[in-house]
Design a protein around this motif. Structure first.
Motif, PDB file in Angstrom:
ATOM      1  N   ILE A  25      -5.937  13.288   0.545  1.00  0.00           N
ATOM      2  CA  ILE A  25      -5.894  12.067  -0.268  1.00  0.00           C
ATOM      3  C   ILE A  25      -4.929  11.049   0.327  1.00  0.00           C
ATOM      4  CG2 ILE A  25      -5.207  11.167  -2.520  1.00  0.00           C
ATOM      5  CD1 ILE A  25      -6.229  13.852  -3.695  1.00  0.00           C
ATOM      6  N   ILE A  26      -3.727  11.468   0.661  1.00  0.00           N
ATOM      7  CA  ILE A  26      -2.718  10.550   1.208  1.00  0.00           C
ATOM      8  C   ILE A  26      -3.145  10.030   2.574  1.00  0.00           C
ATOM      9  CG2 ILE A  26      -0.314  10.367   1.971  1.00  0.00           C
ATOM     10  CD1 ILE A  26      -0.738  10.512  -1.074  1.00  0.00           C
ATOM     11  N   SER A  27      -3.724  10.879   3.399  1.00  0.00           N
ATOM     12  CA  SER A  27      -4.152  10.411   4.717  1.00  0.00           C
ATOM     13  C   SER A  27      -5.304   9.423   4.603  1.00  0.00           C
ATOM     14  CB  SER A  27      -4.541  11.587   5.608  1.00  0.00           C
ATOM     15  OG  SER A  27      -5.661  12.267   5.081  1.00  0.00           O
ATOM     16  N   PHE A  28      -6.203   9.635   3.663  1.00  0.00           N
ATOM     17  CA  PHE A  28      -7.292   8.687   3.476  1.00  0.00           C
ATOM     18  C   PHE A  28      -6.758   7.355   2.954  1.00  0.00           C
ATOM     19  CE2 PHE A  28     -11.391   7.184   1.812  1.00  0.00           C
ATOM     20  CZ  PHE A  28     -12.179   7.475   2.907  1.00  0.00           C
ATOM     21  N   GLU A  29      -5.780   7.403   2.042  1.00  0.00           N
ATOM     22  CA  GLU A  29      -5.133   6.170   1.576  1.00  0.00           C
ATOM     23  C   GLU A  29      -4.468   5.434   2.736  1.00  0.00           C
ATOM     24  OE1 GLU A  29      -2.221   7.190  -1.319  1.00  0.00           O
ATOM     25  OE2 GLU A  29      -3.683   7.837  -2.802  1.00  0.00           O
ATOM     26  N   ALA A  30      -3.761   6.157   3.582  1.00  0.00           N
ATOM     27  CA  ALA A  30      -3.043   5.542   4.692  1.00  0.00           C
ATOM     28  C   ALA A  30      -4.008   4.936   5.714  1.00  0.00           C
ATOM     29  CB  ALA A  30      -2.135   6.559   5.365  1.00  0.00           C
ATOM     30  N   MET A  31      -5.128   5.600   5.981  1.00  0.00           N
ATOM     31  CA  MET A  31      -6.103   5.050   6.928  1.00  0.00           C
ATOM     32  C   MET A  31      -6.752   3.787   6.363  1.00  0.00           C
ATOM     33  SD  MET A  31      -6.011   6.762   9.699  1.00  0.00           S
ATOM     34  CE  MET A  31      -4.301   7.179   9.469  1.00  0.00           C
ATOM     35  N   LEU A  32      -7.007   3.776   5.063  1.00  0.00           N
ATOM     36  CA  LEU A  32      -7.540   2.557   4.453  1.00  0.00           C
ATOM     37  C   LEU A  32      -6.513   1.427   4.507  1.00  0.00           C
ATOM     38  CD1 LEU A  32      -9.413   4.001   1.352  1.00  0.00           C
ATOM     39  CD2 LEU A  32     -10.435   2.948   3.368  1.00  0.00           C
ATOM     40  N   LEU A  34      -4.250   1.108   6.814  1.00  0.00           N
ATOM     41  CA  LEU A  34      -4.180   0.702   8.220  1.00  0.00           C
ATOM     42  C   LEU A  34      -5.221  -0.369   8.525  1.00  0.00           C
ATOM     43  CD1 LEU A  34      -2.879   1.260  11.019  1.00  0.00           C
ATOM     44  CD2 LEU A  34      -4.674   2.956  11.371  1.00  0.00           C
ATOM     45  N   TYR A  35      -6.358  -0.314   7.843  1.00  0.00           N
ATOM     46  CA  TYR A  35      -7.420  -1.294   8.035  1.00  0.00           C
ATOM     47  C   TYR A  35      -7.350  -2.454   7.046  1.00  0.00           C
ATOM     48  CZ  TYR A  35      -9.864   1.248  11.634  1.00  0.00           C
ATOM     49  OH  TYR A  35     -10.197   1.840  12.815  1.00  0.00           O
ATOM     50  N   ASN A  36      -6.234  -2.597   6.340  1.00  0.00           N
ATOM     51  CA  ASN A  36      -5.998  -3.706   5.410  1.00  0.00           C
ATOM     52  C   ASN A  36      -7.050  -3.803   4.310  1.00  0.00           C
ATOM     53  OD1 ASN A  36      -3.605  -4.729   6.507  1.00  0.00           O
ATOM     54  ND2 ASN A  36      -4.752  -5.787   8.105  1.00  0.00           N
ATOM     55  N   VAL A  37      -7.466  -2.684   3.755  1.00  0.00           N
ATOM     56  CA  VAL A  37      -8.392  -2.695   2.628  1.00  0.00           C
ATOM     57  C   VAL A  37      -7.579  -3.054   1.390  1.00  0.00           C
ATOM     58  CG1 VAL A  37      -9.979  -1.303   1.259  1.00  0.00           C
ATOM     59  CG2 VAL A  37      -9.863  -0.995   3.734  1.00  0.00           C
ATOM     60  N   LYS A  38      -7.883  -4.220   0.807  1.00  0.00           N
ATOM     61  CA  LYS A  38      -7.069  -4.756  -0.285  1.00  0.00           C
ATOM     62  C   LYS A  38      -7.069  -3.854  -1.507  1.00  0.00           C
ATOM     63  CE  LYS A  38      -6.038  -8.378   2.022  1.00  0.00           C
ATOM     64  NZ  LYS A  38      -4.787  -8.340   2.746  1.00  0.00           N
ATOM     65  N   SER A  39      -8.215  -3.271  -1.847  1.00  0.00           N
ATOM     66  CA  SER A  39      -8.256  -2.413  -3.039  1.00  0.00           C
ATOM     67  C   SER A  39      -7.408  -1.156  -2.844  1.00  0.00           C
ATOM     68  CB  SER A  39      -9.698  -2.043  -3.378  1.00  0.00           C
ATOM     69  OG  SER A  39     -10.306  -1.356  -2.301  1.00  0.00           O
ATOM     70  N   ALA A  40      -7.390  -0.610  -1.654  1.00  0.00           N
ATOM     71  CA  ALA A  40      -6.563   0.573  -1.382  1.00  0.00           C
ATOM     72  C   ALA A  40      -5.079   0.223  -1.433  1.00  0.00           C
ATOM     73  CB  ALA A  40      -6.915   1.160  -0.024  1.00  0.00           C
ATOM     74  N   ILE A  41      -4.722  -0.944  -0.898  1.00  0.00           N
ATOM     75  CA  ILE A  41      -3.322  -1.372  -0.926  1.00  0.00           C
ATOM     76  C   ILE A  41      -2.863  -1.593  -2.357  1.00  0.00           C
ATOM     77  CG2 ILE A  41      -1.774  -3.250  -0.278  1.00  0.00           C
ATOM     78  CD1 ILE A  41      -3.439  -3.490   2.321  1.00  0.00           C
ATOM     79  N   GLU A  42      -3.713  -2.221  -3.184  1.00  0.00           N
ATOM     80  CA  GLU A  42      -3.366  -2.419  -4.593  1.00  0.00           C
ATOM     81  C   GLU A  42      -3.233  -1.088  -5.319  1.00  0.00           C
ATOM     82  OE1 GLU A  42      -6.358  -4.968  -6.158  1.00  0.00           O
ATOM     83  OE2 GLU A  42      -5.726  -6.669  -4.927  1.00  0.00           O
ATOM     84  N   ILE A  44      -2.399   1.852  -4.010  1.00  0.00           N
ATOM     85  CA  ILE A  44      -1.166   2.508  -3.567  1.00  0.00           C
ATOM     86  C   ILE A  44       0.037   1.861  -4.241  1.00  0.00           C
ATOM     87  CG2 ILE A  44       0.333   2.953  -1.591  1.00  0.00           C
ATOM     88  CD1 ILE A  44      -2.232   3.109   0.118  1.00  0.00           C
ATOM     89  N   ARG A  45       0.055   0.537  -4.323  1.00  0.00           N
ATOM     90  CA  ARG A  45       1.171  -0.150  -4.971  1.00  0.00           C
ATOM     91  C   ARG A  45       1.259   0.185  -6.452  1.00  0.00           C
ATOM     92  NH1 ARG A  45       0.320  -6.133  -2.411  1.00  0.00           N
ATOM     93  NH2 ARG A  45       1.052  -5.618  -0.305  1.00  0.00           N
ATOM     94  N   GLU A  46       0.115   0.387  -7.081  1.00  0.00           N
ATOM     95  CA  GLU A  46       0.108   0.696  -8.509  1.00  0.00           C
ATOM     96  C   GLU A  46       0.602   2.109  -8.795  1.00  0.00           C
ATOM     97  OE1 GLU A  46      -3.157   1.227 -12.083  1.00  0.00           O
ATOM     98  OE2 GLU A  46      -3.635  -0.067 -10.389  1.00  0.00           O
ATOM     99  N   TRP A  47       0.270   3.072  -7.943  1.00  0.00           N
ATOM    100  CA  TRP A  47       0.546   4.469  -8.241  1.00  0.00           C
ATOM    101  C   TRP A  47       1.751   5.048  -7.504  1.00  0.00           C
ATOM    102  CZ3 TRP A  47      -1.510   6.793 -12.258  1.00  0.00           C
ATOM    103  CH2 TRP A  47      -2.677   6.261 -12.801  1.00  0.00           C
ATOM    104  N   HIS A  48       2.262   4.369  -6.486  1.00  0.00           N
ATOM    105  CA  HIS A  48       3.379   4.921  -5.713  1.00  0.00           C
ATOM    106  C   HIS A  48       4.515   3.918  -5.624  1.00  0.00           C
ATOM    107  CE1 HIS A  48       0.837   8.208  -4.438  1.00  0.00           C
ATOM    108  NE2 HIS A  48      -0.037   7.358  -3.927  1.00  0.00           N
TER     109      HIS A  48
END
Length: 102
Positions: A25-32, A34-42, A44-48
């Motif tokens: 899960i964490i590695s998939f979040e980090a790879m997303l 890395l590619y500047n996927v806005k929904s993944a960044i939001e 991560i910011r919401e949950w961590h």
């Protein structure tokens, strides 16, 4: 098999499976990220928190390398991707939590 041996195996297998699942899960979040996927960044910011996310990046570093190999290096070596992004934990962290957000 004694009770002590049973609980030892239960602990070891549960620890390994938990590490694999959370690492995926964490590695998939980090790879997303890395590619500047806005929904993944939001997400991560919401949950961590920043300190928690940085700690998880370090703890799950082997899983991050494995995900980077399968999602970045292998497609590049097979000729599917023409360019390759460098793997950098600081870059991933700064994309998710830029300095001006502190």
């Amino acid at each position: 098999m004694s009770n002590l041996e049973f609980f030892f195996y239960l602990f070891v297998y549960s620890f390994i499976l938990t590490y694999l699942v959370l690492g995926f899960i964490i590695s998939f979040e980090a790879m997303l990220a890395l590619y500047n996927v806005k929904s993944a960044i939001e997400w991560i910011r919401e949950w961590h928190k920043p300190s928690t996310f940085k700690t998880m990046l370090i703890i799950f570093l082997p899983m991050l390398h494995l995900a980077y190999f399968f999602l970045e290096l292998l497609p590049y070596l097979l000729g599917i991707n023409k360019d390759i992004r460098p793997f950098d934990l600081d870059r991933i962290f700064n994309i998710v939590f830029p300095k001006e957000s502190f």
